[in-house]
Design an enzyme around this catalytic site. Structure first.
Site, PDB file in Angstrom:
ATOM      1  N   GLU A 125       0.875  -1.165   0.000  1.00 41.71           N
ATOM      2  CA  GLU A 125       0.000   0.000   0.000  1.00 41.71           C
ATOM      3  C   GLU A 125       0.916   1.220   0.000  1.00 41.71           C
ATOM      4  O   GLU A 125       1.705   1.413   0.921  1.00 41.71           O
ATOM      5  CB  GLU A 125      -0.871  -0.083   1.253  1.00 41.71           C
ATOM      6  CG  GLU A 125      -2.261   0.432   1.087  1.00 41.71           C
ATOM      7  CD  GLU A 125      -2.350   1.872   1.473  1.00 41.71           C
ATOM      8  OE1 GLU A 125      -1.642   2.256   2.418  1.00 41.71           O
ATOM      9  OE2 GLU A 125      -3.093   2.627   0.804  1.00 41.71           O
ATOM     10  N   SER A 126       0.820   2.023  -1.057  1.00 40.20           N
ATOM     11  CA  SER A 126       1.845   3.052  -1.251  1.00 40.20           C
ATOM     12  C   SER A 126       1.902   4.076  -0.122  1.00 40.20           C
ATOM     13  O   SER A 126       2.983   4.505   0.290  1.00 40.20           O
ATOM     14  CB  SER A 126       1.681   3.734  -2.609  1.00 40.20           C
ATOM     15  OG  SER A 126       0.352   4.125  -2.822  1.00 40.20           O
ATOM     16  N   CYS A 148       4.250  -2.229  -8.463  1.00 38.09           N
ATOM     17  CA  CYS A 148       2.904  -1.908  -7.964  1.00 38.09           C
ATOM     18  C   CYS A 148       2.942  -0.690  -7.030  1.00 38.09           C
ATOM     19  O   CYS A 148       3.203   0.410  -7.519  1.00 38.09           O
ATOM     20  CB  CYS A 148       2.265  -3.130  -7.335  1.00 38.09           C
ATOM     21  SG  CYS A 148       0.464  -3.016  -7.374  1.00 38.09           S
ATOM     22  N   HIS A 162       2.812  -7.205 -10.794  1.00 36.72           N
ATOM     23  CA  HIS A 162       3.605  -7.957  -9.796  1.00 36.72           C
ATOM     24  C   HIS A 162       4.459  -9.015 -10.495  1.00 36.72           C
ATOM     25  O   HIS A 162       4.058 -10.176 -10.553  1.00 36.72           O
ATOM     26  CB  HIS A 162       2.668  -8.641  -8.793  1.00 36.72           C
ATOM     27  CG  HIS A 162       2.096  -7.725  -7.768  1.00 36.72           C
ATOM     28  ND1 HIS A 162       2.649  -7.560  -6.521  1.00 36.72           N
ATOM     29  CD2 HIS A 162       1.038  -6.897  -7.824  1.00 36.72           C
ATOM     30  CE1 HIS A 162       1.941  -6.687  -5.832  1.00 36.72           C
ATOM     31  NE2 HIS A 162       0.955  -6.262  -6.604  1.00 36.72           N
ATOM     32  N   GLU A 222       6.903 -10.573  -9.480  1.00 33.86           N
ATOM     33  CA  GLU A 222       7.362 -11.604  -8.535  1.00 33.86           C
ATOM     34  C   GLU A 222       6.327 -12.713  -8.383  1.00 33.86           C
ATOM     35  O   GLU A 222       6.623 -13.761  -7.816  1.00 33.86           O
ATOM     36  CB  GLU A 222       7.720 -10.962  -7.180  1.00 33.86           C
ATOM     37  CG  GLU A 222       6.549 -10.596  -6.270  1.00 33.86           C
ATOM     38  CD  GLU A 222       5.805  -9.327  -6.688  1.00 33.86           C
ATOM     39  OE1 GLU A 222       6.061  -8.795  -7.789  1.00 33.86           O
ATOM     40  OE2 GLU A 222       4.937  -8.896  -5.904  1.00 33.86           O
TER      41      GLU A 222
HETATM   42  N1  GLN Z   1      -2.792   0.714  -5.716  1.00 36.89           N
HETATM   43  C1  GLN Z   1      -2.085   0.320  -4.503  1.00 36.89           C
HETATM   44  C2  GLN Z   1      -1.440   1.502  -3.824  1.00 36.89           C
HETATM   45  O1  GLN Z   1      -0.892   2.345  -4.476  1.00 36.89           O
HETATM   46  C3  GLN Z   1      -0.996  -0.660  -4.805  1.00 36.89           C
HETATM   47  C4  GLN Z   1      -1.524  -2.035  -4.849  1.00 36.89           C
HETATM   48  C5  GLN Z   1      -0.471  -3.122  -4.805  1.00 36.89           C
HETATM   49  O2  GLN Z   1       0.724  -2.866  -4.560  1.00 36.89           O
HETATM   50  N2  GLN Z   1      -0.885  -4.342  -4.989  1.00 36.89           N
HETATM   51  O3  GLN Z   1      -1.412   1.563  -2.627  1.00 36.89           O
END
Ligand code: GLN
Length: 195
Positions: A53-54, A84, A179, A181
């Site tokens: 979660e960014s 991501c 992703h 990975e």
């Molecule tokens: N959209 C999410 C964010 O920015 C990222 C989702 C993820 O890393 N799977 O928090």
């Protein structure tokens, strides 16, 4: 060669395994290293910032006092790959969602990101991606994925899905909206090791 995987939140062990696999595949020596302190960041040769979660990852980066050393090493040429949520953090600019959540970006790459680009109907999905890096399509695993809305200066589009940019590169830096990975395919990690 020591490949750091930032371990403040998110998909860490999958990256560690994929780095191992990519190193073996390329016949290179080196090892993955889980990093969460400034000292550990000083000791690595490249860094992966995983998904998660960014907003949370950004706050934890500050809580651990890592922002300055990550940015400095990235600017000095250390390869960094953000996947991501990590892709979001690599950008210099973000959409309203990034602004509204006060998410401080690392501001390394000349690009603007949309934090949740694919909407509710397509929260998680897989798609075969045509990239400029590989001959055969790459199996992209997307989970609440961001996208890259705009690139400028030296930032280069490496893959698109429909009209949206989902992978971009700039010198030593790589941004991946999906992703790699989780795809069972080591080619993105191998490309990163080549940087
Ligand atoms: N959209 C999410 C964010 O920015 C990222 C989702 C993820 O890393 N799977 O928090």
């Amino acid at each position: 060669m020591k490949i750091g995987v930032l371990a403040v939140q998110g998909a860490v062990s999958e990256h560690v395994e994929m780095v191992d696999r990519a190193l073996r595949g390329l016949g290179r020596s080196g090892s993955p290293a889980v990093v969460r302190t400034v000292d550990q960041i000083e000791g690595i040769d490249s860094l992966i910032i995983p998904g998660g979660e960014s907003t949370t990852i950004s706050r934890l980066i500050d809580k651990q006092g890592l922002r300055e050393s990550i940015v400095k090493r990235g600017q000095e040429g250390m390869p960094i790959m953000g996947t991501c949520a990590g892709c979001v953090l690599m950008a210099k600019a973000g959409d309203e969602d990034v602004e509204r959540t006060d998410t401080e970006l690392l501001s390394l790459m000349d690009m603007k990101v949309v934090r949740n680009a694919f909407g509710r109907q397509r929260e998680s999905f897989e798609a075969e991606l045509d990239t400029v890096l590989f001959e055969d399509p790459f199996p992209g695993v997307f989970i609440r994925a961001p996208a890259i809305a705009e690139v400028w200066e030296d930032c280069r589009v490496l893959a698109r899905l429909d009209e949206l940019v989902v992978m971009a590169g700039q010198a030593n830096l790589l941004a991946v909206a999906f992703h790699p990975e989780l795809s069972g395919d080591p080619r993105v990690h191998e490309h990163f090791l080549d940087l």
